[in-house]
Design a protein around this motif. Structure first.
Motif, PDB file in Angstrom:
ATOM      1  N   UNK A 130      38.785  25.342  15.902  1.00 48.55           N
ATOM      2  CA  UNK A 130      38.578  26.493  16.793  1.00 48.55           C
ATOM      3  C   UNK A 130      37.171  27.054  16.623  1.00 48.55           C
ATOM      4  N   UNK A 131      36.694  27.139  15.381  1.00 48.14           N
ATOM      5  CA  UNK A 131      35.343  27.651  15.128  1.00 48.14           C
ATOM      6  C   UNK A 131      34.304  26.753  15.779  1.00 48.14           C
ATOM      7  N   UNK A 132      34.412  25.437  15.564  1.00 46.73           N
ATOM      8  CA  UNK A 132      33.390  24.510  16.078  1.00 46.73           C
ATOM      9  C   UNK A 132      33.421  24.435  17.602  1.00 46.73           C
ATOM     10  N   UNK A 133      34.611  24.540  18.187  1.00 44.00           N
ATOM     11  CA  UNK A 133      34.696  24.536  19.657  1.00 44.00           C
ATOM     12  C   UNK A 133      34.172  25.835  20.258  1.00 44.00           C
ATOM     13  N   UNK A 134      34.461  26.961  19.587  1.00 43.43           N
ATOM     14  CA  UNK A 134      34.064  28.273  20.111  1.00 43.43           C
ATOM     15  C   UNK A 134      32.560  28.492  20.017  1.00 43.43           C
ATOM     16  N   UNK A 135      31.963  28.102  18.887  1.00 43.43           N
ATOM     17  CA  UNK A 135      30.546  28.402  18.644  1.00 43.43           C
ATOM     18  C   UNK A 135      29.629  27.198  18.865  1.00 43.43           C
ATOM     19  N   UNK A 136      30.176  26.076  19.346  1.00 45.10           N
ATOM     20  CA  UNK A 136      29.376  24.865  19.607  1.00 45.10           C
ATOM     21  C   UNK A 136      28.542  24.488  18.383  1.00 45.10           C
ATOM     22  N   UNK A 137      29.215  24.349  17.260  1.00 46.18           N
ATOM     23  CA  UNK A 137      28.530  24.038  16.011  1.00 46.18           C
ATOM     24  C   UNK A 137      29.260  22.903  15.299  1.00 46.18           C
ATOM     25  N   UNK A 138      28.720  22.468  14.163  1.00 48.81           N
ATOM     26  CA  UNK A 138      29.306  21.330  13.458  1.00 48.81           C
ATOM     27  C   UNK A 138      29.088  21.488  11.958  1.00 48.81           C
ATOM     28  N   UNK A 139      30.185  21.510  11.189  1.00 46.50           N
ATOM     29  CA  UNK A 139      30.074  21.689   9.743  1.00 46.50           C
ATOM     30  C   UNK A 139      29.671  23.102   9.376  1.00 46.50           C
ATOM     31  N   UNK A 140      29.448  23.308   8.099  1.00 45.95           N
ATOM     32  CA  UNK A 140      29.009  24.622   7.635  1.00 45.95           C
ATOM     33  C   UNK A 140      27.507  24.767   7.816  1.00 45.95           C
ATOM     34  N   UNK A 141      26.762  23.774   7.291  1.00 45.79           N
ATOM     35  CA  UNK A 141      25.298  23.795   7.391  1.00 45.79           C
ATOM     36  C   UNK A 141      24.785  22.859   8.481  1.00 45.79           C
ATOM     37  N   UNK A 142      25.444  21.702   8.621  1.00 50.64           N
ATOM     38  CA  UNK A 142      25.043  20.677   9.581  1.00 50.64           C
ATOM     39  C   UNK A 142      26.124  19.599   9.614  1.00 50.64           C
ATOM     40  N   UNK A 143      26.030  18.631  10.529  1.00 53.06           N
ATOM     41  CA  UNK A 143      27.020  17.538  10.563  1.00 53.06           C
ATOM     42  C   UNK A 143      27.069  16.721   9.269  1.00 53.06           C
ATOM     43  N   UNK A 144      26.003  16.754   8.482  1.00 52.59           N
ATOM     44  CA  UNK A 144      25.993  15.997   7.223  1.00 52.59           C
ATOM     45  C   UNK A 144      27.016  16.516   6.211  1.00 52.59           C
ATOM     46  N   UNK A 145      27.585  17.700   6.459  1.00 55.78           N
ATOM     47  CA  UNK A 145      28.599  18.248   5.549  1.00 55.78           C
ATOM     48  C   UNK A 145      29.844  17.381   5.477  1.00 55.78           C
ATOM     49  N   UNK A 146      30.058  16.524   6.493  1.00 59.05           N
ATOM     50  CA  UNK A 146      31.262  15.691   6.502  1.00 59.05           C
ATOM     51  C   UNK A 146      31.113  14.422   5.664  1.00 59.05           C
ATOM     52  N   UNK A 147      29.910  14.162   5.171  1.00 61.01           N
ATOM     53  CA  UNK A 147      29.742  13.034   4.268  1.00 61.01           C
ATOM     54  C   UNK A 147      30.473  13.311   2.952  1.00 61.01           C
ATOM     55  N   UNK A 148      31.119  12.287   2.412  1.00 62.39           N
ATOM     56  CA  UNK A 148      31.886  12.417   1.157  1.00 62.39           C
ATOM     57  C   UNK A 148      32.962  13.494   1.262  1.00 62.39           C
ATOM     58  N   UNK A 149      33.579  13.578   2.425  1.00 61.61           N
ATOM     59  CA  UNK A 149      34.637  14.580   2.625  1.00 61.61           C
ATOM     60  C   UNK A 149      35.971  13.880   2.845  1.00 61.61           C
ATOM     61  N   UNK A 150      37.037  14.648   2.772  1.00 63.37           N
ATOM     62  CA  UNK A 150      38.367  14.082   3.021  1.00 63.37           C
ATOM     63  C   UNK A 150      38.496  13.627   4.476  1.00 63.37           C
ATOM     64  N   UNK A 151      37.740  14.248   5.381  1.00 64.48           N
ATOM     65  CA  UNK A 151      37.749  13.813   6.782  1.00 64.48           C
ATOM     66  C   UNK A 151      37.254  12.380   6.901  1.00 64.48           C
ATOM     67  N   UNK A 152      36.162  12.042   6.213  1.00 62.85           N
ATOM     68  CA  UNK A 152      35.624  10.683   6.267  1.00 62.85           C
ATOM     69  C   UNK A 152      36.559   9.697   5.584  1.00 62.85           C
ATOM     70  N   UNK A 153      37.283  10.169   4.581  1.00 64.85           N
ATOM     71  CA  UNK A 153      38.250   9.312   3.893  1.00 64.85           C
ATOM     72  C   UNK A 153      39.416   8.966   4.823  1.00 64.85           C
ATOM     73  N   UNK A 154      39.877   9.969   5.605  1.00 70.67           N
ATOM     74  CA  UNK A 154      40.986   9.750   6.539  1.00 70.67           C
ATOM     75  C   UNK A 154      40.515   8.996   7.785  1.00 70.67           C
ATOM     76  N   UNK A 155      39.270   9.279   8.230  1.00 69.00           N
ATOM     77  CA  UNK A 155      38.722   8.658   9.446  1.00 69.00           C
ATOM     78  C   UNK A 155      37.411   7.938   9.106  1.00 69.00           C
ATOM     79  N   UNK A 156      37.487   6.794   8.451  1.00 67.64           N
ATOM     80  CA  UNK A 156      36.260   6.118   7.986  1.00 67.64           C
ATOM     81  C   UNK A 156      35.346   5.641   9.109  1.00 67.64           C
ATOM     82  N   UNK A 157      35.876   5.494  10.330  1.00 65.83           N
ATOM     83  CA  UNK A 157      35.049   5.008  11.436  1.00 65.83           C
ATOM     84  C   UNK A 157      34.338   6.098  12.197  1.00 65.83           C
ATOM     85  N   UNK A 158      34.477   7.350  11.781  1.00 62.10           N
ATOM     86  CA  UNK A 158      33.856   8.466  12.501  1.00 62.10           C
ATOM     87  C   UNK A 158      32.922   9.248  11.586  1.00 62.10           C
TER      88      UNK A 158
END
Length: 258
Positions: free
Chosen positions: A152-180
């Protein structure tokens, strides 16, 4: 004769002073009444807001608690302002004493809340939110409150991650979705004929900077609410000052009533 005139003059001055204090107290309590109304309005807006801010608040225990503290404080200030106005106009000692004790309790509670906010300020830092995002954000599990809130936050404010999209590196999201590289909520959207669609979902998910939102949500949210934060801080200082003066006037008026 001279003593009688002096005594009458002194009594008249005391009466004028008491009358002045009474009306000053009425004005201060009316301001408290307005401040309480404002806090109630803000609290109710956050709770019923349809744009998704309610979900953002609900996922963070500190923010969730803060909203209901605002509602409670607004309700109490609303009631106290009303009691103070009635006590001042009617010159009722019981109402004035009750008002003084309650506003003293609220004043001390507000100071305690400010101290707690300062002590726990590390829970609102970029580092804290980044760590929580890496550990708990799953991407597409909308039954998970944390994940759906971040979407909801990322859709509402047109943003990605806390600081930048690089925040998803080494995250549980990448572990669950390795192709994204980033979740779907980070992808840019275009509005065409009233319908909103992705600019290029596949390129975005693969990590293309052209089709994703590259601004971090921490900066986006702070920028959006910056003015409101300063207004809220200034209002808090004004309310504390008004409460202090109201207590002084209440005690002076209490002591002056025969």
């Amino acid at each position: 004769m001279g003593l009688g005139e002096a005594s009458a003059r002194g009594t008249s001055m005391e009466g004028d002073c008491l009358s002045c204090i009474k009306y000053l107290m009425f004005v201060f309590n009316f301001l408290i009444f307005l401040g309480g109304s404002f806090l109630l309005g803000v609290g109710v807006w956050v709770v019923v807001d349809p744009t998704g801010f309610r979900e953002i608040v609900a996922a963070n225990p500190l923010l969730f608690t803060g909203v209901y503290i605002i509602l409670a404080m607004g309700g109490m200030l609303f009631l106290l302002g009303f009691l103070g106005c009635c006590g001042a106009i009617r010159e009722n000692k019981c109402l004035l004493l009750f008002f003084f004790m309650l506003i003293l309790i609220i004043f001390l509670a507000e100071l305690a809340a400010a101290i707690l906010a300062f002590v726990f300020r590390e829970h609102l830092t970029r580092e804290y939110f980044t760590k929580e995002l890496k550990r708990h954000y799953q991407g597409y599990n909308n039954t998970d409150v944390f994940t759906s809130t971040w979407n909801a936050i990322m859709n509402t404010f047109d943003c990605c991650g806390v600081n930048s999209p690089e925040d998803f590196e080494d995250s549980i999201f990448r572990f669950i979705n390795p192709g994204e590289a980033v979740p779907e909520s980070c992808c840019r959207r275009n509005s065409h004929l009233g319908e909103v669609g992705f600019s290029n979902r596949e390129e975005c998910l693969s990590g293309s900077m052209l089709y994703r939102n590259n601004k971090g949500c921490y900066s986006a949210v702070v920028d959006y609410f910056e003015m409101y934060i300063y207004v809220a801080g200034a209002l808090a200082i004004v309310v504390l000052t008004i409460e202090l003066f109201a207590m002084v006037f209440a005690m002076c008026l209490f002591r002056g009533i025969q």
